[in-house]
Design an enzyme around this catalytic site. Structure first.
Site, short mmCIF file in Angstrom:
data_model
loop_
_atom_site.label_atom_id
_atom_site.label_comp_id
_atom_site.label_asym_id
_atom_site.label_seq_id
_atom_site.Cartn_x
_atom_site.Cartn_y
_atom_site.Cartn_z
N TYR A 45 0.82 -1.21 0.00
CA TYR A 45 0.00 0.00 0.00
C TYR A 45 0.85 1.26 0.00
O TYR A 45 0.45 2.28 -0.54
CB TYR A 45 -0.91 0.03 1.24
CG TYR A 45 -2.19 -0.77 1.10
CD1 TYR A 45 -2.17 -2.14 0.90
CD2 TYR A 45 -3.43 -0.14 1.21
CE1 TYR A 45 -3.33 -2.87 0.79
CE2 TYR A 45 -4.61 -0.87 1.11
CZ TYR A 45 -4.55 -2.23 0.90
OH TYR A 45 -5.72 -2.94 0.80
N LYS A 96 3.76 -15.59 2.75
CA LYS A 96 4.06 -16.30 1.49
C LYS A 96 5.56 -16.53 1.47
O LYS A 96 6.28 -16.09 0.56
CB LYS A 96 3.56 -15.46 0.30
CG LYS A 96 3.59 -16.17 -1.03
CD LYS A 96 2.53 -17.26 -1.19
CE LYS A 96 2.71 -18.00 -2.50
NZ LYS A 96 1.83 -19.20 -2.59
N ASP A 142 -6.19 -7.41 4.04
CA ASP A 142 -7.34 -6.80 3.35
C ASP A 142 -8.20 -7.89 2.73
O ASP A 142 -9.42 -7.91 2.89
CB ASP A 142 -6.82 -5.84 2.27
CG ASP A 142 -7.94 -5.21 1.48
OD1 ASP A 142 -8.92 -4.76 2.11
OD2 ASP A 142 -7.85 -5.15 0.24
N ASP A 198 -12.04 -9.73 4.36
CA ASP A 198 -13.32 -9.79 3.65
C ASP A 198 -13.85 -11.22 3.60
O ASP A 198 -15.04 -11.47 3.80
CB ASP A 198 -13.18 -9.29 2.20
CG ASP A 198 -13.43 -7.79 2.06
OD1 ASP A 198 -13.13 -7.05 3.03
OD2 ASP A 198 -13.91 -7.35 0.99
C1 IPM Z 1 -10.44 -1.81 3.84
C2 IPM Z 1 -10.66 -1.22 2.49
C3 IPM Z 1 -9.53 -0.26 2.17
C4 IPM Z 1 -8.23 -1.02 2.21
C5 IPM Z 1 -9.70 0.49 0.83
C6 IPM Z 1 -10.99 1.26 0.79
C7 IPM Z 1 -8.53 1.39 0.55
O1 IPM Z 1 -10.79 -2.22 1.52
O2 IPM Z 1 -10.35 -1.05 4.82
O3 IPM Z 1 -10.33 -3.03 3.94
O4 IPM Z 1 -7.85 -1.66 1.21
O5 IPM Z 1 -7.55 -0.99 3.24
MG MG Z 2 -10.84 -4.17 2.33
#
Ligand code: IPM
Ligand code: MG
Length: 370
Positions: free
Chosen positions: A145, A196, A252, A256
């Site tokens: 990032y 990894k 990230d 999810d």
């Molecule tokens: C999260 C989101 C963010 C990230 C995006 C919106 C930049 O997906 O907080 O998980 O990737 O960190």
């Molecule tokens: Mg995210």
């Protein structure tokens, strides 16, 4: 005299303002119940700030956050701003700089599948029966990032080359490792470190460092998984995880996945914390992990629970109001058990009832007062 706290409130875009309203109503109900005073300082962020000021993160917003005890954040981005150059889009120009500015390196995402929501999980019921509880500890200010160089170049032959760089210092890996092990000490004492290391130099150092950190926590078991295997194990055996610690991009993605297995992204709160202050509390940014959900924005049907639970984390980590944080979490549990469901968690199971954003807020408030 009531205790008074200042909270920077950044609702942002899409469903952000709708779910934020409910979180603030819940905080207000708690304030009147427990004689506390929350002073909300509203500030613009993301697309809403671009429209009003031309900048996704205006300097006034940063100042407002600096003067607060913590930041309650909604979500940013949406189709309206997708055509802007990538570096000016709300996510990259507002959220990432905020995380970096305040040194919020530790992102805690509690993936809790409530037993009553097992039928909302997309995976086989026997795999989530009885629920599960995973804490994802995601490193938030390093890796791909933020690493430099980051570039896009048109080469002499007309081809295009892009570069993102993955950078970690050992000290950055160690400090997130300590966050994970300290959390595990309060839980089931298992840390799964995801990397990894069969491919990435970064991950080799990650693994070495986690092993060194683990030596300071003899009661905690450390296991390592490659990220591809971790993605598989999460869906195959979510109950086998306690604390999962990983770098920024892997976290990230896996968070999810974890949230969806737990029922819905609309349930996943998060705390982004920096170094502890002298009093053991943290300055932090608290936000739902899901996005702005443009498809349902403005309809009043979004699930406000992730935002409400993010407010609970704010009370716990930044204000030291553990009893109140717990009260919100218990109230959410009670409304889920009572069968209230926004669309994202409504599997049509017997004994459940579809509600909208405000009704869910009302129910949490009623449960808090009960
Ligand atoms: C999260 C989101 C963010 C990230 C995006 C919106 C930049 O997906 O907080 O998980 O990737 O960190
Ligand atoms: Mg995210």
């Amino acid at each position: 005299m009531s205790r008074s706290f200042t909270i920077a409130v950044l609702p942002g875009d899409g469903i952000g303002p709708e779910v934020m309203d409910q979180a603030l109503r819940v905080l207000d109900a708690l304030a009147s119940r427990d004689n506390l005073s929350f002073n909300y300082q509203h500030a613009l962020v993301g697309g809403a700030a671009i429209d009003a000021t031309g900048q996704a993160l205006p300097p006034e917003t940063v100042r407002c956050c600096e003067q607060a005890d913590a930041i309650l954040f909604g979500s940013v981005g949406g189709p309206k701003w997708e055509k802007l150059p990538p570096a000016e889009q709300p996510e990259r120009a507002a959220l990432l700089p905020l995380r970096k500015h305040f040194g919020l390196f530790a992102n805690l995402r509690p993936g809790v599948c409530h037993p009553a929501l097992a039928s909302s999980s997309p995976i086989r019921p026997d795999l989530v029966e009885g629920g599960f509880d995973v804490l994802c500890v995601r490193e938030l200010t390093g890796g791909l990032y933020f690493g430099q160089p980051k570039s896009r170049t048109t080469l002499p032959d007309g081809d295009i080359e892009v570069i993102d760089t993955m950078v970690y210092k050992k000290s950055e890996i160690a400090r997130i490792g300590h966050v994970a092990f300290q959390a595990a000490m309060q839980r089931r004492k298992l840390v799964t470190s995801v990397d990894k290391a069969n491919v990435l130099t970064n991950s080799v150092l990650w693994r070495e460092t986690m092993i060194e950190v683990a030596a300071q926590y003899p009661e905690v078991t450390l296991q390592h998984l490659y990220v591809d295997n971790a993605a598989m194990q999460l869906i195959k055996a979510p109950r086998s995880f306690d604390v999962m610690v990983t770098e920024n991009l892997f976290g990230d993605i896996l968070s999810d996945e974890m949230a969806m297995i737990a029922g819905s992204l609309g349930m996943l709160a998060s705390a982004s914390l920096g170094k502890p202050r002298g009093d053991g509390l943290y300055f932090g940014l608290f936000e739902p992990s899901g996005g702005t959900a443009p498809d349902i924005a403005g309809k009043g049907i979004a699930n406000p629970i992730a935002q409400i639970l993010s407010a609970a984390l704010l009370l716990r980590f930044s204000l030291g109001l553990e009893a109140q944080a717990k009260a919100i979490e218990d109230a959410v549990k009670a409304v889920i058990e009572a069968g209230l469901r926004t669309g994202d968690i409504d599997s049509g199971a017997a004994g459940t009832r579809r509600v909208n954003t405000r009704e869910m807020g009302d129910a949490v408030i009623a449960a808090l007062k009960a």
